[in-house]
Structure formats: C-alpha cells, structure tokens
Scaffold this motif. Structure first.
Motif, PDB file in Angstrom:
ATOM      1  N   ALA A  12      10.381   7.784   3.001  1.00  0.00           N
ATOM      2  CA  ALA A  12      11.529   6.869   2.916  1.00  0.00           C
ATOM      3  C   ALA A  12      12.652   7.489   2.098  1.00  0.00           C
ATOM      4  N   GLU A  31      11.878  13.062  -7.600  1.00  0.00           N
ATOM      5  CA  GLU A  31      10.470  12.959  -7.200  1.00  0.00           C
ATOM      6  C   GLU A  31       9.595  13.395  -8.377  1.00  0.00           C
ATOM      7  N   ARG A  32       8.600  12.581  -8.705  1.00  0.00           N
ATOM      8  CA  ARG A  32       7.848  12.865  -9.931  1.00  0.00           C
ATOM      9  C   ARG A  32       6.888  14.051  -9.799  1.00  0.00           C
ATOM     10  N   LYS A  39      -1.759  12.913  -0.161  1.00  0.00           N
ATOM     11  CA  LYS A  39      -1.497  11.505  -0.497  1.00  0.00           C
ATOM     12  C   LYS A  39      -2.455  10.645   0.283  1.00  0.00           C
ATOM     13  N   GLY A  42      -3.616   7.768   6.397  1.00  0.00           N
ATOM     14  CA  GLY A  42      -4.418   8.115   7.570  1.00  0.00           C
ATOM     15  C   GLY A  42      -3.871   9.298   8.344  1.00  0.00           C
ATOM     16  N   GLU A  43      -2.568   9.581   8.181  1.00  0.00           N
ATOM     17  CA  GLU A  43      -1.900  10.743   8.805  1.00  0.00           C
ATOM     18  C   GLU A  43      -1.732  10.603  10.312  1.00  0.00           C
ATOM     19  N   PHE A  44      -1.794   9.363  10.825  1.00  0.00           N
ATOM     20  CA  PHE A  44      -1.584   9.098  12.249  1.00  0.00           C
ATOM     21  C   PHE A  44      -0.110   8.784  12.460  1.00  0.00           C
ATOM     22  N   ARG A  93      -0.124  14.729   5.285  1.00  0.00           N
ATOM     23  CA  ARG A  93       1.013  14.201   4.543  1.00  0.00           C
ATOM     24  C   ARG A  93       1.682  15.247   3.664  1.00  0.00           C
ATOM     25  N   VAL A 117      10.649   8.730 -13.225  1.00  0.00           N
ATOM     26  CA  VAL A 117      11.456   7.652 -13.804  1.00  0.00           C
ATOM     27  C   VAL A 117      10.491   6.604 -14.355  1.00  0.00           C
ATOM     28  N   GLY A 147       7.303   3.930  -3.106  1.00  0.00           N
ATOM     29  CA  GLY A 147       6.149   3.756  -2.232  1.00  0.00           C
ATOM     30  C   GLY A 147       5.096   2.847  -2.817  1.00  0.00           C
ATOM     31  N   LYS A 148       3.876   3.396  -2.953  1.00  0.00           N
ATOM     32  CA  LYS A 148       2.725   2.601  -3.399  1.00  0.00           C
ATOM     33  C   LYS A 148       2.782   2.340  -4.897  1.00  0.00           C
ATOM     34  N   ASP A 273       7.556   1.585   1.520  1.00  0.00           N
ATOM     35  CA  ASP A 273       6.556   0.595   1.100  1.00  0.00           C
ATOM     36  C   ASP A 273       7.101  -0.359   0.046  1.00  0.00           C
ATOM     37  N   GLY A 285       3.133   3.199   8.981  1.00  0.00           N
ATOM     38  CA  GLY A 285       3.885   3.026   7.742  1.00  0.00           C
ATOM     39  C   GLY A 285       4.933   4.106   7.583  1.00  0.00           C
ATOM     40  N   VAL A 286       4.604   5.323   8.031  1.00  0.00           N
ATOM     41  CA  VAL A 286       5.554   6.431   7.866  1.00  0.00           C
ATOM     42  C   VAL A 286       6.799   6.197   8.716  1.00  0.00           C
TER      43      VAL A 286
HETATM   44  C1  LIG Z   1      -5.194   3.753   3.299  1.00  0.00           C
HETATM   45  C2  LIG Z   1      -3.842   3.985   3.937  1.00  0.00           C
HETATM   46  C3  LIG Z   1      -3.768   4.593   5.191  1.00  0.00           C
HETATM   47  C4  LIG Z   1      -2.523   4.790   5.788  1.00  0.00           C
HETATM   48  N1  LIG Z   1      -2.473   5.403   7.013  1.00  0.00           N
HETATM   49  C5  LIG Z   1      -1.289   5.604   7.609  1.00  0.00           C
HETATM   50  C6  LIG Z   1      -1.205   6.299   8.857  1.00  0.00           C
HETATM   51  O1  LIG Z   1      -2.210   6.749   9.407  1.00  0.00           O
HETATM   52  N2  LIG Z   1       0.021   6.461   9.424  1.00  0.00           N
HETATM   53  C7  LIG Z   1       1.169   5.993   8.823  1.00  0.00           C
HETATM   54  O2  LIG Z   1       2.239   6.167   9.389  1.00  0.00           O
HETATM   55  N3  LIG Z   1       1.120   5.355   7.632  1.00  0.00           N
HETATM   56  C8  LIG Z   1      -0.067   5.163   7.013  1.00  0.00           C
HETATM   57  N4  LIG Z   1      -0.116   4.551   5.797  1.00  0.00           N
HETATM   58  C9  LIG Z   1       1.126   4.045   5.195  1.00  0.00           C
HETATM   59  C10 LIG Z   1       1.976   5.171   4.603  1.00  0.00           C
HETATM   60  O3  LIG Z   1       1.192   5.979   3.752  1.00  0.00           O
HETATM   61  C11 LIG Z   1       3.141   4.578   3.824  1.00  0.00           C
HETATM   62  O4  LIG Z   1       3.729   3.515   4.543  1.00  0.00           O
HETATM   63  C12 LIG Z   1       4.213   5.626   3.523  1.00  0.00           C
HETATM   64  O5  LIG Z   1       3.672   6.667   2.752  1.00  0.00           O
HETATM   65  C13 LIG Z   1       5.388   4.990   2.801  1.00  0.00           C
HETATM   66  O6  LIG Z   1       6.299   5.994   2.449  1.00  0.00           O
HETATM   67  P1  LIG Z   1       7.193   5.824   1.139  1.00  0.00           P
HETATM   68  O7  LIG Z   1       8.163   6.947   1.156  1.00  0.00           O
HETATM   69  O8  LIG Z   1       7.678   4.430   1.031  1.00  0.00           O
HETATM   70  O9  LIG Z   1       6.173   5.981  -0.087  1.00  0.00           O
HETATM   71  P2  LIG Z   1       5.197   7.148  -0.550  1.00  0.00           P
HETATM   72  O10 LIG Z   1       4.763   7.969   0.590  1.00  0.00           O
HETATM   73  O11 LIG Z   1       4.151   6.461  -1.376  1.00  0.00           O
HETATM   74  O12 LIG Z   1       6.113   8.057  -1.473  1.00  0.00           O
HETATM   75  C14 LIG Z   1       6.598   7.592  -2.706  1.00  0.00           C
HETATM   76  C15 LIG Z   1       7.019   8.789  -3.546  1.00  0.00           C
HETATM   77  O13 LIG Z   1       7.589   8.340  -4.752  1.00  0.00           O
HETATM   78  C16 LIG Z   1       7.144   9.153  -5.831  1.00  0.00           C
HETATM   79  N5  LIG Z   1       7.217   8.329  -7.032  1.00  0.00           N
HETATM   80  C17 LIG Z   1       6.493   7.218  -7.309  1.00  0.00           C
HETATM   81  N6  LIG Z   1       6.850   6.696  -8.485  1.00  0.00           N
HETATM   82  C18 LIG Z   1       7.826   7.514  -8.998  1.00  0.00           C
HETATM   83  C19 LIG Z   1       8.588   7.488 -10.182  1.00  0.00           C
HETATM   84  N7  LIG Z   1       8.403   6.539 -11.111  1.00  0.00           N
HETATM   85  N8  LIG Z   1       9.510   8.477 -10.386  1.00  0.00           N
HETATM   86  C20 LIG Z   1       9.695   9.445  -9.440  1.00  0.00           C
HETATM   87  N9  LIG Z   1       8.983   9.509  -8.284  1.00  0.00           N
HETATM   88  C21 LIG Z   1       8.071   8.549  -8.052  1.00  0.00           C
HETATM   89  C22 LIG Z   1       5.706   9.510  -5.426  1.00  0.00           C
HETATM   90  O14 LIG Z   1       5.267  10.676  -6.082  1.00  0.00           O
HETATM   91  C23 LIG Z   1       5.837   9.684  -3.918  1.00  0.00           C
HETATM   92  O15 LIG Z   1       6.120  11.016  -3.548  1.00  0.00           O
HETATM   93  C24 LIG Z   1      -1.335   4.365   5.146  1.00  0.00           C
HETATM   94  C25 LIG Z   1      -1.416   3.774   3.875  1.00  0.00           C
HETATM   95  C26 LIG Z   1      -2.651   3.596   3.268  1.00  0.00           C
HETATM   96  C27 LIG Z   1      -2.715   2.978   1.893  1.00  0.00           C
END
Ligand SMILES: Cc1cc2nc3c(=O)[nH]c(=O)nc-3n(C[C@H](O)[C@H](O)[C@H](O)COP(=O)(O)OP(=O)(O)OC[C@H]3O[C@@H](n4cnc5c(N)ncnc54)[C@H](O)[C@@H]3O)c2cc1C
Length: 361
Positions: A12, A31-32, A39, A42-44, A93, A117, A147-148, A273, A285-286
């Motif tokens: 995102a 990025e931390r 990460k 599921g990587e699908f 990932r 942060v 994200g998470k 997320d 989710g990706v």
């Molecule tokens: C069990 C499981 C299985 C999944 N399988 C799939 C799948 O197969 N296919 C799919 O498309 N999606 C899947 N997802 C969902 C997918 O992983 C997420 O929707 C996606 O990673 C969201 O992207 P994001 O950029 O919002 O967050 P994230 O990928 O979580 O990235 C957030 C980033 O922020 C950084 N960060 C966090 N806090 C800080 C801070 N305080 N300061 C600086 N940096 C920070 C982290 O290091 C990270 O790099 C799955 C999720 C789970 C839990």
C-alpha cells in the motif's frame, strides 16, 4: 519534498509513493525494516494484483511469479477441486515488497528504510511524527500504511483478531495449485514458490485447540494442518520446513473496514490493511492494498480530505466485504458443506471468488 509522509513500505505505502511521485509530489516513505524480509502472507496473487503491479511499473512474470491454475480443497478425508476463474500466481512477499520499494525510489519518492515511527500527533495544522530512535519529523500530510501493525494514537477500531501463521517449505510441491486445507480453528493455504518449495500459511482462531502450539513450532504447525486431512498428507508429504518456528502475526482483524471519522478532518489517510482487511478465505489483500494506495494518492492530488475519501472507499467496498465475511464464516463452521458445494457447482464457487476480489481502485 511535497510534505506528504507515508509511514509503512508494504504494497500500500509503495503504491501510494509511486503514484504521488509520478504526479510530481515527491513524497517521503518511511519503512521500519532496513532490509525486506519474509512477511506473514499466503503469497497468492490474482489478475487484479498483476494488473495493478503492471500499472506501477512491475511485471508479475518478470518478477518470477509461479502460475497457479487450480484450486484444491481438503477437509478431513473429503477433497474437491476447481479451475480458478482468473489468472493467478505465487510470489514471495519479500520479492514483491523489495520490487515495489525500488519502484517507489525509481519514480522519485524519497525512501528511508530502517526508520520506525513510534507515534503521530496532530496539532491542528500538521503532523508531528515521533521517531522510535529519537527526534521528531514534521509532516503537513500523513498517509498511514503500517499494515498489520498499529501506530500509537491511531489504532484501528477492530475487535478480536485471528492468528496468522506462515511457514516456508523446501522440497517439491506436487501440483501447480493453491490448496485450501481446513484445520482446527481455521484453514491453511499451501502453494508453490518460484524455484521450488512452497508456502504454507494459516489463519487460525487463537482460542482453537492446538492453535497456540502450532504458532510456536514448525512440527506442531505441520501436524495441526495435516491432522486427518488426506489432501494435506499428500501435498505436504514431500515438503519440509526451512524454519524451526513459523512466522506469526497476532490480532489480524478480518472484516475490519475503516469508514471515516465524522468531524474536523484531522485523521491521516489510511491505506492497505489500515483501511480494510478482507476476511480470510477470500480476496487478495495485496491487490486491495495496491488499489487503496493508488486511490489515496489520487485523493491527495485532488485535495479530497481523508474522512471523505475513507467514507467513499468504505461505501464501495462494503458489499464485497459482507459477502466475503459470510463465505469466511461458512468456511470456518461448515468446511465440508463448502467443499461439497464446490464439487457440485464449481461455476458458483468461481462467481463467489470473483465477487470477493476487491482490488479495484
Ligand atoms: C495469514 C495471512 C495470509 C494472507 N494471505 C494473503 C494472500 O495469499 N494474498 C494476498 O493478496 N494477501 C494476503 N494477505 C493479506 C496481505 O498480507 C495484506 O493485505 C497486505 O500485506 C497489506 O499490505 P499493507 O501495505 O497494508 O501492509 P503490510 O504488508 O503489513 O506492510 C506494512 C509495512 O509497514 C511497516 N511498518 C509498520 N509499522 C511501522 C512503523 N511504525 N514505522 C515504519 N514502518 C512501519 C512494516 O514493516 C511493513 O513493511 C494475508 C494476510 C494474512 C494475515
């Protein structure tokens, strides 16, 4: 720099950074992690993720993703299979996130890695970001892409939460398929990785028998997933864990949808997320994360305030999220019923799979 700071360099955050940089806004992305690592995921990835990646300048095939053609379902001794109603791939990932961070820097974003942060405060005119290593950074506009992970002061209003457990495996996966394997407290997805091996990733109810132990050891995780499942036994038989302990993330708020604050407009732009978490068993989710990053960049460029942007996004996602929630609920409580329906009516399963893919911008 433009004064836009993006916290979090997952799909995102990188997508937003690329789009803002292309629009001439030169954002700062923080990025931390100093180096991209595994990460929990599921990587699908399906065709909407591939299309969004292409729009961001990265070709999924060039990144070396493995094509996935079929879905296999297993619950106890029962099994079913269905052709996937869209193109799909498996892509680690770490490879995806590294490619997107590089694309953000190539596009002209300023990317700071290894900077965490700790908290964000708004004083009525702009943001102050407290850095974990000390120091404060001023940001007129803030995009929350952690994200998470929650940022102090800006936790998501989500209750409960699943346990995400991931284990990379070495060896030969016998099928170019994604297998969904029902297990106590949830299900696991198993699919091949580029260059051999496979990724096993589960979403589990932390209170389910065996879930806590499965999160602590690779052997316990494998036996949690395999226990009694003929399909899991067959597919996992030739694979072995590459880590002694799986990677784990707790408190995954499946079904969370940020609807936007009523009020003075001082909330950050939430993407990925931090804006919505598609229920497990459905959607990409990706792809949603990439789409939300692009949409937030467009809103920032055209001066739409964060609460209005969030409310509009939530309205667009709500129907698909409800259907995904229903399917995830059914899959968790009646996996054999879902499996039987897929066996009898694969066309309907394909329709449901399409309806819950919410990657559109
Ligand atoms: C069990 C499981 C299985 C999944 N399988 C799939 C799948 O197969 N296919 C799919 O498309 N999606 C899947 N997802 C969902 C997918 O992983 C997420 O929707 C996606 O990673 C969201 O992207 P994001 O950029 O919002 O967050 P994230 O990928 O979580 O990235 C957030 C980033 O922020 C950084 N960060 C966090 N806090 C800080 C801070 N305080 N300061 C600086 N940096 C920070 C982290 O290091 C990270 O790099 C799955 C999720 C789970 C839990």
């Amino acid at each position: 720099m433009s004064g836009i700071v993006i916290v979090g360099g997952g799909p995102a955050g990188s997508a937003a950074a690329i789009a803002l940089a292309r629009a001439g806004r030169r954002p700062l992305l923080i990025e931390r992690e100093a180096v991209v690592t595994e990460k929990v995921c599921g990587e699908f990835l399906a065709e909407d993720a591939a299309r969004l990646l292409a729009a961001l300048g990265r070709d999924i095939e060039v990144l070396g993703a493995v094509p996935i053609r079929r879905g296999l379902l297993g619950a106890g001794r029962a099994q079913a299979e269905m052709p996937l109603p869209f193109a799909a791939w498996g892509l680690p990932r770490a490879r995806l996130d590294a490619a997107l961070l590089d694309a953000a820097a190539d596009a002209g974003a300023v990317v700071h890695r290894g900077v965490a942060v700790a908290a964000a405060d708004h004083d009525g005119t702009g943001w102050s970001l407290r850095l974990a290593a000390g120091g404060v950074l001023a940001a007129p506009q803030l995009v929350l892409a952690t994200g998470k992970h929650e940022l102090r002061g800006w936790r998501r209003t989500a209750r409960g939460g699943a346990l995400g457990v991931k284990l990379p495996l070495a060896g030969a996966m016998p099928e170019a398929a994604i297998a969904l394997l029902a297990c106590p407290g949830g299900y696991a997805g198993l699919q091949p990785r580029p260059g051999g091996g496979a990724n096993l990733c589960a979403a589990l109810d932390p209170a389910a028998p065996g879930a806590a132990a499965a999160a602590r050891s690779a052997e316990a995780f494998l036996s949690h997933v395999t226990g009694g499942s003929a399909l899991a036994e067959r597919l996992l038989g030739s694979l072995r864990p590459v880590l002694a302990r799986p990677l784990v993330v707790a408190g995954v708020p499946y079904g969370f949808l940020h609807r936007g604050l009523e009020g003075d407009g001082t909330e950050p732009f939430r993407i990925g997320d931090q804006a919505a978490v598609i229920p497990s068993f459905c959607g990409d989710g990706v792809a949603m994360a990439l789409g939300s990053g692009l949409a937030a960049a467009a809103a920032l460029a055209s001066g739409v305030p964060a609460p209005a942007h969030h409310a509009a996004r939530a309205a667009g996602l709500a129907g698909g999220m409800r259907l995904a929630g229903l399917l995830a609920w059914l899959a968790a409580r009646a996996p054999r019923l879902v499996l039987g329906s897929v066996a009898m009516a694969p066309g309907m399963a394909g329709w449901a799979a399409r309806r819950t893919r919410l990657g559109l911008v």
